[in-house]
Design an enzyme around this catalytic site. Structure first.
Site, PDB file in Angstrom:
ATOM      1  N   GLU A 193       0.710  -1.083   0.070  1.00  0.00           N
ATOM      2  CA  GLU A 193      -0.109  -0.131   0.103  1.00  0.00           C
ATOM      3  C   GLU A 193       0.921   1.182  -0.115  1.00  0.00           C
ATOM      4  O   GLU A 193       0.724   2.325   0.765  1.00  0.00           O
ATOM      5  CB  GLU A 193      -0.986  -0.045   1.215  1.00  0.00           C
ATOM      6  CG  GLU A 193      -1.952  -1.108   1.098  1.00  0.00           C
ATOM      7  CD  GLU A 193      -3.323  -1.240   2.241  1.00  0.00           C
ATOM      8  OE1 GLU A 193      -3.050  -0.216   3.034  1.00  0.00           O
ATOM      9  OE2 GLU A 193      -3.904  -1.815   2.057  1.00  0.00           O
ATOM     10  N   GLU A 204      -5.035  -8.602  -0.679  1.00  0.00           N
ATOM     11  CA  GLU A 204      -5.768  -8.464   0.561  1.00  0.00           C
ATOM     12  C   GLU A 204      -7.309  -8.371  -0.090  1.00  0.00           C
ATOM     13  O   GLU A 204      -7.652  -7.645  -0.897  1.00  0.00           O
ATOM     14  CB  GLU A 204      -5.470  -7.252   1.236  1.00  0.00           C
ATOM     15  CG  GLU A 204      -4.041  -7.261   2.164  1.00  0.00           C
ATOM     16  CD  GLU A 204      -3.796  -5.964   2.845  1.00  0.00           C
ATOM     17  OE1 GLU A 204      -4.647  -5.184   3.108  1.00  0.00           O
ATOM     18  OE2 GLU A 204      -2.739  -5.745   3.108  1.00  0.00           O
TER      19      GLU A 204
END
Length: 567
Positions: free
Chosen positions: A237, A365
């Site tokens: 991220e 994810e």
């Protein structure tokens, strides 16, 4: 409308104001439905009949085995654990001195269940935690490992501490992987770390004993043999907690991290940080701009995987985990299914820069993320008590992955225990499998099988919604695969009150015998808790076979898995 494996219904839609006298088939179907509702859903039978027998079906299912079709990689059924709340400490790590059954400190029940699922991989140490983690803090004598700051500490309720003790480090993680049979997938620290620190970690893990000093250090710490880590996430991220970068900034840093990657076996799979797929605009510009930065100016750095994070994101809504109405039920399932659009659109962008599609998608994810407030304990951050709704969300998602097996090389549910879309909840000596676990168990036959073409012809389901005056979704979703002479078919009926009669037909061959499993419950909010751990459980689903076609009645709120032996 249906995309990919779904095709538009071949039957005309009937408007509400159009009156048509009921046919004999309509009357028979209504009688069958009334009779079905009097039966226990878990004991409902699926009846296969000869294709020459008349049968009024709500859905037509066509299955075509593909001997040369894409393989459904076992890695699509992967997992993810992070140093967050009660995931590692108490969820997985209880300590060797604990009265809880353990294997050198690792909760034994967790190991046994992951082995039962044949867990293919495990992503660690994060997540946002990874970009503040320094691997050297977690090696050596546990009594002398430093206590360090944890990114999630700021999210802890007042009065609770989340300082990282570093008791669970790379050796403990590799021990867990060996116990369960899962392949390790490590995430590099790009935010507070450096290329040098990353390269040293690779050497520490993979260099043969007696070569570089880092290999000798690993051996002195108890593991002479290399860890043979193949999967490496280059950051996490980076558009957010991993550095707040733009795509060009991340691309520059990615090249620095991978250019002199240590060349030890096995050959690495390098996974670049990709988009936040659950953004309203699907974050398409991240993928476009990242590949633009990587392919212009003569850059040659390899990209084997592009990470996508997709949460069915209800964090800022009024939705609850354990109590909801029909609108909430369908909104979560509909939003979860949007991942198919995310996969297709990012794949199309990647094709412009990588026509041969060397780079695959890695959905490392995914899951439903609800608002805080229903945790199993205040300091067990994001430990959601999942319900039957989340099981259906899981089935719909896994079927999408199966249907796009040519595009995705890995996926990792977030997270495996005590966090978000968990398969397990654990607190002290209490432990329970959530309904999500059962879906992974039912879908095991797909792992490593060849994708079979599945086409469903069915009218869309009109559903209530909290966010729209009118909404629709597929009335039936599913996927199919072949392994040897065994055909596996998984199907989900999201309706809350209507069983779905479906005619199934093979393009070739005959069905010799079959068996089925069903997951359902009369209560849409049913869950497994510490006190009632078996409320939502798979049950046998009887199957009777004739020829190459048949018919099944799929109960409402249910997932059905069929294993059919073909001639």
């Amino acid at each position: 409308m249906y995309r990919a494996a779904f095709s538009q219904s071949t039957r005309p839609r009937r408007r509400e104001n159009d009156f048509q006298p009921p046919s004999a088939c309509d009357i028979k179907q209504a009688m069958n439905r009334r009779r079905f509702l009097r039966l226990s859903a878990c004991a409902s039978a699926a009846l296969f009949t000869n294709s020459r027998t008349a049968f009024a079906a709500d859905a037509e299912i066509e299955i075509t085995p593909q001997p040369a079709g894409p393989q459904i990689s076992p890695d699509l059924y992967g997992h993810f654990v992070e140093h967050l709340g009660g995931v590692i400490y108490d969820g997985i790590w209880v300590g060797a001195d604990s009265k809880i059954a353990n294997v050198n400190g690792i909760r034994k029940q967790f190991v046994d269940d992951m082995k039962r699922l044949r867990a293919p991989n495990l992503r660690w140490p994060g997540g946002c935690f990874a970009d503040g983690y320094h691997w050297r803090d977690g090696i050596g004598d546990p009594a002398h490992r430093p206590r360090t700051y944890n990114y999630w500490q700021a999210s802890m309720p007042a009065g609770y501490d989340h300082t990282e003790p570093n008791r669970f480090g790379i050796h403990e993680f590799m021990h867990l992987c060996r116990l369960t049979g899962a392949q390790p997938y490590l995430a590099a620290n790009m935010n507070s770390g450096s290329p040098g620190e990353f390269h040293d970690w690779v050497s520490y893990c993979n260099a043969p004993a007696g070569t570089v000093s880092l290999a000798d250090e690993r051996s002195a710490n108890g593991d002479k043999d290399p860890f043979a880590v193949r999967w490496w996430g280059v950051g996490n991220e980076s558009w957010g907690c991993g550095g707040d970068m733009n795509p060009a900034e991340y691309a520059n840093l990615y090249r620095r991290f991978v250019t002199q990657f240590p060349a030890y076996e096995p050959k690495p799979v390098l996974v670049a940080v990709g988009p936040r797929g659950h953004a309203k605009d699907l974050d398409l510009d991240w993928t476009r701009s990242f590949f633009e930065s990587m392919t212009t100016g003569g850059h040659r750095s390899r990209i084997d995987g592009l990470s996508i994070h997709y949460y069915t994101d209800f964090r800022r809504s009024q939705e609850r985990v354990a109590t909801f109405d029909a609108g909430g039920w369908f909104d979560v399932l509909r939003e979860g299914a949007r991942i198919e659009t995310v996969i297709e659109q990012h794949w199309a962008i990647m094709a412009k820069y990588d026509p041969s599609h060397h780079t695959k998608l890695v959905v490392d994810e995914w899951g439903v993320w609800y608002p805080v407030g229903e945790e199993i304990a205040p300091n067990y951050l994001l430990s959601q008590p999942l319900t039957l709704r989340d099981a259906l969300h899981t089935a719909i998602t896994l079927d999408i992955f199966n249907r796009h097996a040519d595009k995705i090389s890995m996926a990792n549910v977030a997270q495996t225990i005590n966090c978000i879309h968990s398969l397990f909840l654990a607190k002290g000596d209490r432990y329970v499998r959530t309904p999500v676990y059962s879906v992974f168990e039912m879908y095991r036959p797909h792992m490593g099988a060849q994708q079979a073409q599945l086409r469903i012809h069915c009218v869309d389901l009109k559903v209530p919604s909290r966010s729209a005056s009118a909404a629709t979704m597929p009335a039936l979703s599913g996927s199919a695969s072949m392994q040897g002479k065994t055909l596996t078919v998984t199907l989900t009926n999201p309706s809350l009150d209507t069983p779905l009669t479906s005619r199934l037909r093979l393009a070739s061959g005959n069905i010799l015998e079959g068996k089925g499993t069903i997951l359902t419950h009369a209560n849409m909010a049913a869950s497994n808790t510490f006190d009632h751990s078996t409320d939502v459980q798979p049950a046998p689903f009887a199957v009777s076979i004739r020829g190459n076609a048949g018919a099944i009645t799929i109960p409402p709120r249910s997932i059905v898995a069929l294993e059919l032996a073909l001639s």
